[in-house]
Scaffold this motif. Structure first.
Motif, mmCIF file in Angstrom:
data_model
loop_
_atom_site.group_PDB
_atom_site.id
_atom_site.type_symbol
_atom_site.label_atom_id
_atom_site.label_comp_id
_atom_site.label_asym_id
_atom_site.label_seq_id
_atom_site.Cartn_x
_atom_site.Cartn_y
_atom_site.Cartn_z
ATOM 1 N N GLN A 191 -3.378 -18.724 14.531
ATOM 2 C CA GLN A 191 -2.964 -17.333 14.366
ATOM 3 C C GLN A 191 -3.922 -16.377 15.069
ATOM 4 O O GLN A 191 -3.561 -15.235 15.348
ATOM 5 C CB GLN A 191 -2.805 -16.970 12.889
ATOM 6 C CG GLN A 191 -4.084 -16.750 12.133
ATOM 7 C CD GLN A 191 -3.882 -16.734 10.625
ATOM 8 O OE1 GLN A 191 -2.983 -17.380 10.093
ATOM 9 N NE2 GLN A 191 -4.717 -16.004 9.928
ATOM 10 N N CYS A 192 -5.100 -16.838 15.407
ATOM 11 C CA CYS A 192 -6.053 -15.994 16.129
ATOM 12 C C CYS A 192 -5.539 -15.610 17.513
ATOM 13 O O CYS A 192 -5.977 -14.617 18.082
ATOM 14 C CB CYS A 192 -7.412 -16.698 16.241
ATOM 15 S SG CYS A 192 -8.258 -16.875 14.648
ATOM 16 N N ALA B 5 -12.197 -11.082 22.903
ATOM 17 C CA ALA B 5 -13.321 -10.943 21.969
ATOM 18 C C ALA B 5 -12.841 -11.019 20.521
ATOM 19 O O ALA B 5 -13.483 -11.677 19.679
ATOM 20 C CB ALA B 5 -14.053 -9.623 22.216
ATOM 21 N N LEU B 6 -11.713 -10.384 20.226
ATOM 22 C CA LEU B 6 -11.173 -10.440 18.863
ATOM 23 C C LEU B 6 -10.665 -11.837 18.525
ATOM 24 O O LEU B 6 -10.792 -12.287 17.384
ATOM 25 C CB LEU B 6 -10.051 -9.418 18.684
ATOM 26 C CG LEU B 6 -10.473 -7.958 18.621
ATOM 27 C CD1 LEU B 6 -9.258 -7.042 18.577
ATOM 28 C CD2 LEU B 6 -11.377 -7.706 17.424
ATOM 29 N N ARG B 7 -10.097 -12.533 19.498
ATOM 30 C CA ARG B 7 -9.652 -13.910 19.257
ATOM 31 C C ARG B 7 -10.843 -14.798 18.929
ATOM 32 O O ARG B 7 -10.783 -15.615 18.008
ATOM 33 C CB ARG B 7 -8.873 -14.436 20.456
ATOM 34 C CG ARG B 7 -7.494 -13.795 20.587
ATOM 35 C CD ARG B 7 -6.628 -14.453 21.638
ATOM 36 N NE ARG B 7 -7.036 -14.124 22.995
ATOM 37 C CZ ARG B 7 -6.655 -13.022 23.653
ATOM 38 N NH1 ARG B 7 -5.861 -12.145 23.063
ATOM 39 N NH2 ARG B 7 -7.048 -12.802 24.880
ATOM 40 N N ALA C 133 -14.147 -17.639 14.835
ATOM 41 C CA ALA C 133 -15.470 -17.780 14.208
ATOM 42 C C ALA C 133 -15.382 -17.495 12.708
ATOM 43 O O ALA C 133 -16.015 -18.195 11.906
ATOM 44 C CB ALA C 133 -16.471 -16.847 14.877
ATOM 45 N N ALA C 134 -14.601 -16.495 12.328
ATOM 46 C CA ALA C 134 -14.445 -16.164 10.907
ATOM 47 C C ALA C 134 -13.781 -17.315 10.150
ATOM 48 O O ALA C 134 -14.188 -17.651 9.038
ATOM 49 C CB ALA C 134 -13.635 -14.882 10.752
ATOM 50 N N LEU D 172 -6.889 -7.072 11.020
ATOM 51 C CA LEU D 172 -6.002 -6.143 11.720
ATOM 52 C C LEU D 172 -6.800 -5.076 12.464
ATOM 53 O O LEU D 172 -7.778 -4.540 11.936
ATOM 54 C CB LEU D 172 -5.064 -5.464 10.721
ATOM 55 C CG LEU D 172 -4.147 -6.386 9.918
ATOM 56 C CD1 LEU D 172 -3.363 -5.591 8.894
ATOM 57 C CD2 LEU D 172 -3.213 -7.150 10.828
ATOM 58 N N SER D 173 -6.352 -4.759 13.674
ATOM 59 C CA SER D 173 -6.955 -3.676 14.443
ATOM 60 C C SER D 173 -6.486 -2.335 13.866
ATOM 61 O O SER D 173 -5.582 -2.287 13.020
ATOM 62 C CB SER D 173 -6.540 -3.770 15.914
ATOM 63 O OG SER D 173 -5.156 -3.480 16.039
#
Length: 114
Positions: free
Chosen positions: A38-39, A46-48, A53-54, A85-86
């Motif tokens: 889902q990433c 960078a967000l992916r 990592a999370a 969420l952004s």
């Protein structure tokens, strides 16, 4: 009293590593794969990377699926756990909820399509 505090503190230091590892939520292999996959819906590389990592930081694979993990599927998209969420995605969720869409569905659809 002082001895008790020292023992407690020493116990914390000695068991700190084990306690850190046990804080991870155990999930099934399929659930873990869903969260990693889902990433891909995150808006930037960078967000992916941050998303993956999370997942690796907060979850570990166990033998069975975790029935407490919030997994849901809407519009052909399956997600598990809390979504990162952004700002734009959060705005999308707010608009969708105001329009009558459930929050859970709005989160999934805004995360995947916004």
């Amino acid at each position: 009293m002082a001895v008790l505090l020292m023992v407690t503190a020493a116990g914390f230091v000695v068991t700190g590593g084990a306690a850190e590892a046990s804080r991870k939520t155990t999930v099934g292999r399929a659930q873990y794969k869903i969260m990693i996959r889902q990433c891909r819906y995150s808006n930037t590389p960078a967000l992916r990377k941050k998303c993956r990592a999370a997942v690796k930081t907060h979850y570990r694979i166990g033998r069975r699926n975790n029935p407490r993990l919030d997994c849901r599927a809407y519009s052909g998209i399956v997600v598990c756990g809390k979504l990162m969420l952004s700002r734009n995605e959060r705005r999308c969720v707010t608009r969708a909820v105001r329009a009558g869409v459930t929050r859970r569905r709005a989160e999934v659809e805004c995360y995947a399509f916004a």
